[in-house]
Design a protein around this motif. Structure first.
Motif, short mmCIF file in Angstrom:
data_model
loop_
_atom_site.label_atom_id
_atom_site.label_comp_id
_atom_site.label_asym_id
_atom_site.label_seq_id
_atom_site.Cartn_x
_atom_site.Cartn_y
_atom_site.Cartn_z
N ALA A 183 -0.72 -12.79 41.19
CA ALA A 183 -2.10 -12.61 41.66
C ALA A 183 -2.90 -13.90 41.52
CB ALA A 183 -2.77 -11.48 40.88
N GLU A 184 -2.69 -14.57 40.39
CA GLU A 184 -3.41 -15.82 40.12
C GLU A 184 -3.02 -16.91 41.11
OE1 GLU A 184 -4.68 -18.28 36.11
OE2 GLU A 184 -2.72 -17.34 36.20
N ILE B 131 -8.62 -11.24 36.62
CA ILE B 131 -7.24 -11.59 36.29
C ILE B 131 -7.18 -12.25 34.91
CG2 ILE B 131 -5.33 -13.15 36.89
CD1 ILE B 131 -6.13 -12.67 39.86
N TYR C 287 -2.74 -7.72 41.54
CA TYR C 287 -3.62 -7.46 40.41
C TYR C 287 -3.60 -5.98 40.02
CZ TYR C 287 -7.82 -6.42 37.78
OH TYR C 287 -8.68 -5.94 36.83
N GLN D 260 -5.31 -10.81 31.57
CA GLN D 260 -4.31 -11.64 30.89
C GLN D 260 -4.61 -11.73 29.39
OE1 GLN D 260 -4.65 -15.20 33.26
NE2 GLN D 260 -2.70 -14.82 34.32
N LEU E 288 0.45 -10.51 37.29
CA LEU E 288 -0.82 -11.22 37.17
C LEU E 288 -0.66 -12.68 37.56
CD1 LEU E 288 -2.56 -9.89 33.93
CD2 LEU E 288 -3.31 -9.64 36.30
#
Length: 227
Positions: A195-196, A215, A173, A219, A192
Motif C-alpha cells: 500500500a505504501e 498506513i 491497506y 504500521q 501495508l
C-alpha cells in the motif's frame, strides 16, 4: 372607470429582467446536464477527502450527511454509472463510521446496497473499489443478530478487490487492516508495504496524503503488537 395600465418603460424593463432570469435558468440547467458522471465522481471524491482528512471528527457526521444528499442526486442522474454507486456507498459508510453506534446501522446497510449495485453494473471499476469497500464493511460491522458482519465474506470480497487492484493503495491497506484484526501481523505488514509503495493519485492529493498517514499509523500499531 379608468383602466389600470403599466407605464411602458418600466414594463419593458420588467420584461427584460424576466427574460434574463429565464435564460440564466436554462443555462444552469444545461450546465448541470452537461456534467458527466466522471466529473460528478471527482466532485464527490474531493468533498469526501476534505471531510475525512481536513475536518474535526465531531463535525464529520453532519457534513457526510449533507454529502449523502449529493450522492443520492448523482445516482438518480447516473443510475448506470458504477463509479457513482461506489462513491455513494463509500460516503454512506463514512457517515456511519462518523456517527457510530446502533443508529449508524441503517446507513451501513444502505452503503452495502449501493456497493452491491456498483458490482452488479461493473465491479472492476476504480480498481475493484466496490469489492474492497464491501469487504471492509463485512469485517467492521457487528455480526448477527445486530448486523451483517462476516469475516469469511470480508476476506472473499477484499481478495476480489485485490484481483482488480493489486497495486491499489486502498485494496492493499484494507486487506492489511483486516489481517491486523485477525492478528496476522507479519502478513499485514507485507500488504501495508504494498500500500505504501502504491503510486499516489495526482488527481486526489489530499486522499493520497491522508491514506499514507493511516498506513503509517497502522504500521506503528502492528510493530507495537509484535514487540
Amino acid at each position: 372607470m379608468k383602466r389600470l395600465s403599466l407605464p411602458a418603460q418600466p414594463f419593458a424593463r420588467y420584461l427584460v429582467v424576466l427574460l434574463m432570469a429565464l435564460v440564466a435558468q436554462v443555462f444552469v440547467t444545461a450546465s448541470a446536464a452537461a456534467e458527466t458522471a466522471d466529473e460528478r465522481v471527482v466532485s464527490l471524491q474531493s468533498a469526501w477527502a476534505k471531510i475525512k482528512y481536513r475536518t474535526p471528527e465531531k463535525q464529520q457526521a453532519a457534513l457526510f450527511s449533507e454529502l449523502i444528499d449529493q450522492a443520492q442526486a448523482a445516482t438518480a442522474t447516473y443510475p448506470q454509472s458504477a463509479p457513482v454507486w461506489v462513491w455513494s456507498g463509500i460516503i454512506r459508510a463514512s457517515y456511519a463510521g462518523a456517527k457510530g453506534g446502533l443508529g449508524a446501522l441503517s446507513a451501513v446497510k444502505a452503503a452495502k446496497s449501493d456497493l452491491e449495485q456498483a458490482i452488479a453494473i461493473d465491479g472492476s471499476v476504480l480498481d475493484g473499489a466496490a469489492y474492497t469497500s464491501l469487504g471492509s464493511l463485512y469485517y467492521q460491522v457487528p455480526g448477527w443478530p445486530i448486523g451483517f458482519g462476516d469475516d469469511k465474506k470480508a476476506e472473499a470480497f477484499l481478495r476480489k478487490g485485490l484481483e482488480f487492484g493489486a497495486k491499489d493503495v486502498d485494496a492493499n491497506y484494507f486487506y492489511a487492516d483486516y489481517l491486523f484484526q485477525k492478528k496476522s501481523y507479519t502478513q499485514a505488514l507485507e500488504y501495508l508495504q504494498r500500500a505504501e509503495q502504491a503510486p499516489a493519485d495526482p488527481q486526489r492529493p489530499l486522499a493520497s496524503e491522508g491514506r499514507l498517514g493511516e498506513i503509517k499509523s497502522l504500521q506503528a500499531k502492528i510493530q507495537q503488537k509484535m514487540h
